[in-house]
Design an enzyme around this catalytic site. Structure first.
Site, PDB file in Angstrom:
ATOM      1  N   ARG A   1      74.371 105.407  78.135  1.00  0.00           N
ATOM      2  CA  ARG A   1      73.022 104.823  78.054  1.00  0.00           C
ATOM      3  C   ARG A   1      73.111 103.318  78.245  1.00  0.00           C
ATOM      4  O   ARG A   1      74.193 102.742  78.341  1.00  0.00           O
ATOM      5  CB  ARG A   1      72.387 105.139  76.695  1.00  0.00           C
ATOM      6  CG  ARG A   1      73.188 104.623  75.506  1.00  0.00           C
ATOM      7  CD  ARG A   1      72.621 105.095  74.177  1.00  0.00           C
ATOM      8  NE  ARG A   1      72.664 106.545  74.094  1.00  0.00           N
ATOM      9  CZ  ARG A   1      73.736 107.242  73.726  1.00  0.00           C
ATOM     10  NH1 ARG A   1      74.874 106.594  73.423  1.00  0.00           N
ATOM     11  NH2 ARG A   1      73.715 108.544  73.665  1.00  0.00           N
TER      12      ARG A   1
ATOM     13  N   GLY B   1      81.475 103.627  77.572  1.00  0.00           N
ATOM     14  CA  GLY B   1      80.195 103.474  76.887  1.00  0.00           C
ATOM     15  C   GLY B   1      79.039 103.600  77.851  1.00  0.00           C
ATOM     16  O   GLY B   1      78.056 102.870  77.767  1.00  0.00           O
ATOM     17  N   ALA B   2      79.154 104.565  78.781  1.00  0.00           N
ATOM     18  CA  ALA B   2      78.227 104.622  79.916  1.00  0.00           C
ATOM     19  C   ALA B   2      77.127 105.661  79.776  1.00  0.00           C
ATOM     20  O   ALA B   2      76.423 105.945  80.743  1.00  0.00           O
ATOM     21  CB  ALA B   2      79.007 104.877  81.202  1.00  0.00           C
TER      22      ALA B   2
ATOM     23  N   SER C   1      79.557  88.925  74.833  1.00  0.00           N
ATOM     24  CA  SER C   1      78.197  88.727  74.345  1.00  0.00           C
ATOM     25  C   SER C   1      78.006  87.260  73.994  1.00  0.00           C
ATOM     26  O   SER C   1      78.988  86.554  73.696  1.00  0.00           O
ATOM     27  CB  SER C   1      77.953  89.575  73.085  1.00  0.00           C
ATOM     28  OG  SER C   1      76.749  89.211  72.430  1.00  0.00           O
TER      29      SER C   1
ATOM     30  N   ALA D   1      85.089  90.051  67.733  1.00  0.00           N
ATOM     31  CA  ALA D   1      85.538  90.989  68.759  1.00  0.00           C
ATOM     32  C   ALA D   1      85.136  90.519  70.148  1.00  0.00           C
ATOM     33  O   ALA D   1      85.934  90.570  71.098  1.00  0.00           O
ATOM     34  CB  ALA D   1      84.957  92.379  68.485  1.00  0.00           C
ATOM     35  N   LYS D   2      83.905  90.041  70.285  1.00  0.00           N
ATOM     36  CA  LYS D   2      83.425  89.614  71.594  1.00  0.00           C
ATOM     37  C   LYS D   2      84.120  88.327  72.053  1.00  0.00           C
ATOM     38  O   LYS D   2      84.366  88.132  73.248  1.00  0.00           O
ATOM     39  CB  LYS D   2      81.906  89.435  71.564  1.00  0.00           C
ATOM     40  CG  LYS D   2      81.129  90.745  71.449  1.00  0.00           C
ATOM     41  CD  LYS D   2      81.490  91.720  72.551  1.00  0.00           C
ATOM     42  CE  LYS D   2      80.493  92.870  72.656  1.00  0.00           C
ATOM     43  NZ  LYS D   2      80.876  93.849  73.709  1.00  0.00           N
TER      44      LYS D   2
ATOM     45  N   ASP E   1      87.223 108.957  72.824  1.00  0.00           N
ATOM     46  CA  ASP E   1      87.147 107.887  71.842  1.00  0.00           C
ATOM     47  C   ASP E   1      88.083 106.795  72.339  1.00  0.00           C
ATOM     48  O   ASP E   1      89.310 106.976  72.351  1.00  0.00           O
ATOM     49  CB  ASP E   1      87.587 108.401  70.475  1.00  0.00           C
ATOM     50  CG  ASP E   1      87.624 107.324  69.402  1.00  0.00           C
ATOM     51  OD1 ASP E   1      87.393 106.137  69.726  1.00  0.00           O
ATOM     52  OD2 ASP E   1      87.905 107.669  68.236  1.00  0.00           O
ATOM     53  N   VAL E   2      87.526 105.670  72.775  1.00  0.00           N
ATOM     54  CA  VAL E   2      88.355 104.642  73.398  1.00  0.00           C
ATOM     55  C   VAL E   2      89.351 104.015  72.428  1.00  0.00           C
ATOM     56  O   VAL E   2      90.313 103.366  72.849  1.00  0.00           O
ATOM     57  CB  VAL E   2      87.501 103.527  74.049  1.00  0.00           C
ATOM     58  CG1 VAL E   2      86.670 104.084  75.189  1.00  0.00           C
ATOM     59  CG2 VAL E   2      86.622 102.822  73.018  1.00  0.00           C
TER      60      VAL E   2
ATOM     61  N   TYR F   1      81.489  91.544  64.975  1.00  0.00           N
ATOM     62  CA  TYR F   1      81.074  91.651  66.379  1.00  0.00           C
ATOM     63  C   TYR F   1      81.364  90.362  67.143  1.00  0.00           C
ATOM     64  O   TYR F   1      81.877  90.388  68.270  1.00  0.00           O
ATOM     65  CB  TYR F   1      79.581  91.976  66.417  1.00  0.00           C
ATOM     66  CG  TYR F   1      79.009  92.301  67.774  1.00  0.00           C
ATOM     67  CD1 TYR F   1      79.242  93.538  68.369  1.00  0.00           C
ATOM     68  CD2 TYR F   1      78.204  91.389  68.444  1.00  0.00           C
ATOM     69  CE1 TYR F   1      78.687  93.848  69.606  1.00  0.00           C
ATOM     70  CE2 TYR F   1      77.654  91.685  69.681  1.00  0.00           C
ATOM     71  CZ  TYR F   1      77.899  92.922  70.253  1.00  0.00           C
ATOM     72  OH  TYR F   1      77.350  93.226  71.479  1.00  0.00           O
TER      73      TYR F   1
END
Length: 251
Positions: A14, A11-12, A140, A155-156, A61-62, A152
């Site tokens: 940006r 995801g690098a 997060s 997942a985090k 696509d990870v 989210y």
């Protein structure tokens, strides 16, 4: 640290990922800038090269096991065996629970959890062979719970458990695994949140900053600095930890 060491940042293209790629390059790593679209990743890789670093853009696509293996094989062929991994790739599909679709749930779990699992599984063998490695997962403050982010947040929080388990399993091979949980960071993702809830960006930013003890929003470089610490040779006795980079104890 040998300059031959290779880092993969997912995801690098940006935001936090791009800032991390630049920081690790300044630390002496050759960096694989991995993102869904190679054209977007190339811009971030070119920025690293423009600063005098070594970088290659890789599309993957990870959440796709075959694509991940192809990407990691390419990194090994072009840069060398990767011994640093930063699992940063992430998406949001925010909604209240009763409005959240199964597709929204699965998409977020796929990128954050499945993606981190697949890339880590593919990369760890190089770390084991080297007898040294660093894994940093991006969680997060939402892991503590946040309205409209059941997928989210879950997942985090899951990434924190994943990190601690990696620390137990891989520590004997000289590999550390740590987790960074950013608070409010100015990014495309947080701007999209403001748009989603219909609040002008400047108003949204002011509201969030008012809740942060240090009185400012975070930036991608704040997170990249923390990643730099965790992958450093001197942090070898730090593993299985979750560092909240949030301008205060909780935001």
């Amino acid at each position: 640290m040998s300059e031959s060491r290779v880092a993969i940042v997912t995801g690098a293209a940006r935001g936090i990922g791009a800032a991390t790629a630049r920081r690790l390059a300044r630390d002496g790593f050759a960096v694989a800038v991995l993102d869904l679209e190679e054209s977007a990743a190339k811009a971030a890789a070119d920025a690293v090269v423009a600063e005098g670093g070594t970088a290659v853009a890789v599309a993957a696509d990870v959440a796709d096991a075959d694509a991940v293996q192809v990407a990691v094989d390419r990194v090994e062929a072009e840069l060398g065996p990767p011994t640093v991994l930063v699992n940063n790739a992430g998406i949001t599909r925010d909604n209240l629970l009763f409005r959240m679709t199964e597709a929204d749930w699965d998409a977020v779990m796929g990128v954050h959890l499945r993606g981190s699992f697949l890339v880590t599984r593919a990369v760890q063998r190089y770390m084991v062979e080297a007898g040294w490695g660093r894994i940093v997962n991006l969680s997060s403050t939402s892991a503590l719970g946040k309205r409209g982010q059941a997928n989210y947040a879950a997942a985090k929080a899951g990434l924190q458990g994943f990190t601690k388990t990696l620390a137990f399993e891989l520590g004997r091979f000289g590999i550390t695994a740590n987790c960074i949980a950013p608070g409010f960071v100015v990014s495309d993702m947080t701007r999209a949140t403001a748009d989603r809830i219909g609040v002008p960006w400047d108003d949204y930013l002011a509201q969030r900053v008012a809740e942060i003890p240090v009185g400012r929003a975070g930036g991608p470089d704040d997170i990249a600095q923390a990643v730099s610490f965790f992958v450093d040779e001197r942090s070898g006795f730090v593993s299985g930890q979750v560092l909240y980079v949030a301008g205060g104890p909780r935001t």
